[in-house]
Scaffold this motif. Structure first.
Motif, PDB file in Angstrom:
ATOM      1  N   THR A  43      76.410  -8.142  31.412  1.00 12.25           N
ATOM      2  CA  THR A  43      75.187  -8.649  32.015  1.00 12.25           C
ATOM      3  C   THR A  43      75.396  -8.589  33.520  1.00 12.25           C
ATOM      4  O   THR A  43      76.517  -8.341  33.993  1.00 12.25           O
ATOM      5  CB  THR A  43      74.911 -10.109  31.598  1.00 12.25           C
ATOM      6  N   GLN A  44      74.361  -8.830  34.287  1.00 11.54           N
ATOM      7  CA  GLN A  44      74.532  -8.832  35.738  1.00 11.54           C
ATOM      8  C   GLN A  44      75.532  -9.912  36.151  1.00 11.54           C
ATOM      9  O   GLN A  44      76.339  -9.705  37.047  1.00 11.54           O
ATOM     10  CB  GLN A  44      73.184  -9.037  36.435  1.00 11.54           C
ATOM     11  N   VAL A  45      75.511 -11.033  35.476  1.00 14.22           N
ATOM     12  CA  VAL A  45      76.435 -12.126  35.795  1.00 14.22           C
ATOM     13  C   VAL A  45      77.862 -11.766  35.375  1.00 14.22           C
ATOM     14  O   VAL A  45      78.801 -11.916  36.157  1.00 14.22           O
ATOM     15  CB  VAL A  45      75.993 -13.445  35.119  1.00 14.22           C
ATOM     16  N   SER A  46      78.052 -11.259  34.147  1.00 11.67           N
ATOM     17  CA  SER A  46      79.414 -10.951  33.694  1.00 11.67           C
ATOM     18  C   SER A  46      80.020  -9.799  34.490  1.00 11.67           C
ATOM     19  O   SER A  46      81.237  -9.725  34.662  1.00 11.67           O
ATOM     20  CB  SER A  46      79.452 -10.657  32.196  1.00 11.67           C
ATOM     21  N   GLU A  47      79.177  -8.891  35.008  1.00  8.30           N
ATOM     22  CA  GLU A  47      79.705  -7.815  35.849  1.00  8.30           C
ATOM     23  C   GLU A  47      80.356  -8.404  37.097  1.00  8.30           C
ATOM     24  O   GLU A  47      81.426  -7.975  37.523  1.00  8.30           O
ATOM     25  CB  GLU A  47      78.607  -6.828  36.236  1.00  8.30           C
ATOM     26  N   LEU A  48      79.728  -9.398  37.667  1.00 10.26           N
ATOM     27  CA  LEU A  48      80.302 -10.058  38.850  1.00 10.26           C
ATOM     28  C   LEU A  48      81.610 -10.776  38.521  1.00 10.26           C
ATOM     29  O   LEU A  48      82.441 -11.000  39.397  1.00 10.26           O
ATOM     30  CB  LEU A  48      79.295 -11.053  39.443  1.00 10.26           C
ATOM     31  N   GLN A  49      81.802 -11.110  37.261  1.00  6.79           N
ATOM     32  CA  GLN A  49      83.020 -11.801  36.826  1.00  6.79           C
ATOM     33  C   GLN A  49      84.094 -10.821  36.351  1.00  6.79           C
ATOM     34  O   GLN A  49      85.154 -11.241  35.918  1.00  6.79           O
ATOM     35  CB  GLN A  49      82.680 -12.784  35.699  1.00  6.79           C
ATOM     36  N   GLY A  50      83.810  -9.499  36.394  1.00  9.50           N
ATOM     37  CA  GLY A  50      84.822  -8.516  36.037  1.00  9.50           C
ATOM     38  C   GLY A  50      84.491  -7.610  34.874  1.00  9.50           C
ATOM     39  O   GLY A  50      85.271  -6.724  34.536  1.00  9.50           O
ATOM     40  N   CYS A  51      83.371  -7.807  34.207  1.00 10.96           N
ATOM     41  CA  CYS A  51      82.972  -6.922  33.114  1.00 10.96           C
ATOM     42  C   CYS A  51      82.782  -5.515  33.694  1.00 10.96           C
ATOM     43  O   CYS A  51      82.154  -5.347  34.729  1.00 10.96           O
ATOM     44  CB  CYS A  51      81.670  -7.428  32.478  1.00 10.96           C
ATOM     45  N   ASP A  52      83.370  -4.503  33.065  1.00 11.90           N
ATOM     46  CA  ASP A  52      83.421  -3.150  33.601  1.00 11.90           C
ATOM     47  C   ASP A  52      82.301  -2.289  33.024  1.00 11.90           C
ATOM     48  O   ASP A  52      82.275  -1.998  31.828  1.00 11.90           O
ATOM     49  CB  ASP A  52      84.779  -2.527  33.284  1.00 11.90           C
ATOM     50  N   LEU A  53      81.391  -1.852  33.875  1.00 17.45           N
ATOM     51  CA  LEU A  53      80.265  -1.026  33.439  1.00 17.45           C
ATOM     52  C   LEU A  53      80.709   0.329  32.902  1.00 17.45           C
ATOM     53  O   LEU A  53      79.966   0.988  32.178  1.00 17.45           O
ATOM     54  CB  LEU A  53      79.282  -0.794  34.594  1.00 17.45           C
ATOM     55  N   ASN A  54      81.906   0.757  33.246  1.00 19.58           N
ATOM     56  CA  ASN A  54      82.404   2.064  32.810  1.00 19.58           C
ATOM     57  C   ASN A  54      83.113   2.000  31.466  1.00 19.58           C
ATOM     58  O   ASN A  54      83.568   3.015  30.956  1.00 19.58           O
ATOM     59  CB  ASN A  54      83.333   2.654  33.872  1.00 19.58           C
ATOM     60  N   LYS A  55      83.233   0.807  30.881  1.00 23.06           N
ATOM     61  CA  LYS A  55      83.873   0.652  29.575  1.00 23.06           C
ATOM     62  C   LYS A  55      82.806   0.453  28.507  1.00 23.06           C
ATOM     63  O   LYS A  55      81.661   0.129  28.798  1.00 23.06           O
ATOM     64  CB  LYS A  55      84.834  -0.537  29.585  1.00 23.06           C
ATOM     65  N   THR A  56      83.207   0.608  27.251  1.00 24.64           N
ATOM     66  CA  THR A  56      82.282   0.396  26.137  1.00 24.64           C
ATOM     67  C   THR A  56      82.170  -1.095  25.834  1.00 24.64           C
ATOM     68  O   THR A  56      82.965  -1.907  26.323  1.00 24.64           O
ATOM     69  CB  THR A  56      82.775   1.118  24.871  1.00 24.64           C
ATOM     70  N   GLN A  57      81.222  -1.444  24.994  1.00 25.20           N
ATOM     71  CA  GLN A  57      81.084  -2.839  24.578  1.00 25.20           C
ATOM     72  C   GLN A  57      82.349  -3.328  23.893  1.00 25.20           C
ATOM     73  O   GLN A  57      82.770  -4.457  24.110  1.00 25.20           O
ATOM     74  CB  GLN A  57      79.898  -3.001  23.623  1.00 25.20           C
ATOM     75  N   ALA A  58      82.948  -2.477  23.075  1.00 23.86           N
ATOM     76  CA  ALA A  58      84.167  -2.876  22.358  1.00 23.86           C
ATOM     77  C   ALA A  58      85.289  -3.172  23.340  1.00 23.86           C
ATOM     78  O   ALA A  58      86.019  -4.160  23.181  1.00 23.86           O
ATOM     79  CB  ALA A  58      84.585  -1.775  21.386  1.00 23.86           C
ATOM     80  N   GLU A  59      85.448  -2.339  24.350  1.00 22.93           N
ATOM     81  CA  GLU A  59      86.500  -2.559  25.347  1.00 22.93           C
ATOM     82  C   GLU A  59      86.251  -3.842  26.130  1.00 22.93           C
ATOM     83  O   GLU A  59      87.166  -4.623  26.383  1.00 22.93           O
ATOM     84  CB  GLU A  59      86.596  -1.360  26.293  1.00 22.93           C
ATOM     85  N   ASN A  60      84.994  -4.077  26.505  1.00 26.04           N
ATOM     86  CA  ASN A  60      84.673  -5.304  27.238  1.00 26.04           C
ATOM     87  C   ASN A  60      84.784  -6.539  26.343  1.00 26.04           C
ATOM     88  O   ASN A  60      85.116  -7.617  26.806  1.00 26.04           O
ATOM     89  CB  ASN A  60      83.283  -5.202  27.874  1.00 26.04           C
ATOM     90  N   ALA A  61      84.526  -6.366  25.033  1.00 23.79           N
ATOM     91  CA  ALA A  61      84.688  -7.487  24.094  1.00 23.79           C
ATOM     92  C   ALA A  61      86.155  -7.884  24.014  1.00 23.79           C
ATOM     93  O   ALA A  61      86.490  -9.070  23.986  1.00 23.79           O
ATOM     94  CB  ALA A  61      84.157  -7.103  22.716  1.00 23.79           C
ATOM     95  N   LYS A  62      87.047  -6.886  23.958  1.00 23.33           N
ATOM     96  CA  LYS A  62      88.482  -7.177  23.914  1.00 23.33           C
ATOM     97  C   LYS A  62      88.930  -7.928  25.156  1.00 23.33           C
ATOM     98  O   LYS A  62      89.842  -8.749  25.109  1.00 23.33           O
ATOM     99  CB  LYS A  62      89.294  -5.884  23.789  1.00 23.33           C
ATOM    100  N   ALA A  63      88.294  -7.627  26.288  1.00 25.01           N
ATOM    101  CA  ALA A  63      88.637  -8.289  27.550  1.00 25.01           C
ATOM    102  C   ALA A  63      87.958  -9.651  27.675  1.00 25.01           C
ATOM    103  O   ALA A  63      88.182 -10.370  28.640  1.00 25.01           O
ATOM    104  CB  ALA A  63      88.250  -7.395  28.730  1.00 25.01           C
ATOM    105  N   GLY A  64      87.128 -10.015  26.690  1.00 26.54           N
ATOM    106  CA  GLY A  64      86.507 -11.341  26.679  1.00 26.54           C
ATOM    107  C   GLY A  64      85.171 -11.438  27.388  1.00 26.54           C
ATOM    108  O   GLY A  64      84.674 -12.534  27.616  1.00 26.54           O
ATOM    109  N   PHE A  65      84.561 -10.303  27.722  1.00 28.41           N
ATOM    110  CA  PHE A  65      83.295 -10.358  28.450  1.00 28.41           C
ATOM    111  C   PHE A  65      82.066 -10.267  27.565  1.00 28.41           C
ATOM    112  O   PHE A  65      80.975 -10.552  27.995  1.00 28.41           O
ATOM    113  CB  PHE A  65      83.233  -9.256  29.512  1.00 28.41           C
ATOM    114  N   VAL A  66      82.225  -9.807  26.333  1.00 27.03           N
ATOM    115  CA  VAL A  66      81.102  -9.705  25.406  1.00 27.03           C
ATOM    116  C   VAL A  66      81.348 -10.727  24.313  1.00 27.03           C
ATOM    117  O   VAL A  66      82.365 -10.692  23.639  1.00 27.03           O
ATOM    118  CB  VAL A  66      80.994  -8.287  24.806  1.00 27.03           C
TER     119      VAL A  66
END
Length: 163
Positions: free
Chosen positions: A36-59
């Protein structure tokens, strides 16, 4: 009189500007990544997939707005690429319905031509089917799944995560 004319011109001019908060490319990046726009500011990576960002705790868990298709238990329905036996993948389209759980967890109910139903369970990076041998690989944002060396399915990550 001049005040009315100026007011009309100002209102007309302001209403002709686009009110889109984000452009289409950015919106697509958010959807693909699960950010989301908020999670991107917290480190969620737009260049990764949802699964990769889920593993990192952002989804997190399935979104509250992930409404169900009316009169069904499914969050989404549609068609996926499939094949049976020696037929080349892509020779057919199978109907599917997906029930999403917490991030990366979903049941995909597939109806291949012929009428039986196959249920694939996704749990993170693992795919299973009751009483069956499943081989699953991921190529980019697509799952390539073979069941009992006979059924073949190509399932986009968007089916599992939404988007």
């Amino acid at each position: 009189m001049n005040i009315k004319l100026i007011s009309v011109l100002v209102i007309t001019g302001l209403s002709s500007f686009s009110a889109d908060a984000i452009n289409d490319k950015y919106r697509q990046q958010l959807e693909r990544s699960g950010c989301t726009q908020v999670s991107e500011l917290q480190g969620c990576d737009l260049n990764k997939t949802q699964a990769e960002n889920a593993k990192a705790g952002f989804v997190s868990d399935a979104p509250l707005h992930d409404a169900k298709v009316e009169n069904t238990p499914y969050h989404a329905m549609g068609k996926i690429t499939c094949a049976m036996g020696d037929t080349k993948l892509g020779a057919a389209q199978c109907d599917f319905g997906v029930i999403r759980g917490k991030s990366g967890h979903a049941e995909v109910h597939i109806t291949p031509p012929g009428g039986f139903e196959r249920i694939l369970s996704f749990t993170g990076d693992k795919v299973t089917a009751a009483d069956s041998t499943v081989t699953a690989t991921k190529n980019g944002d697509e799952w390539l799944i073979k069941v009992n060396d006979y059924e073949q399915y190509q399932i986009p990550e968007a089916v599992i995560y939404g988007g």
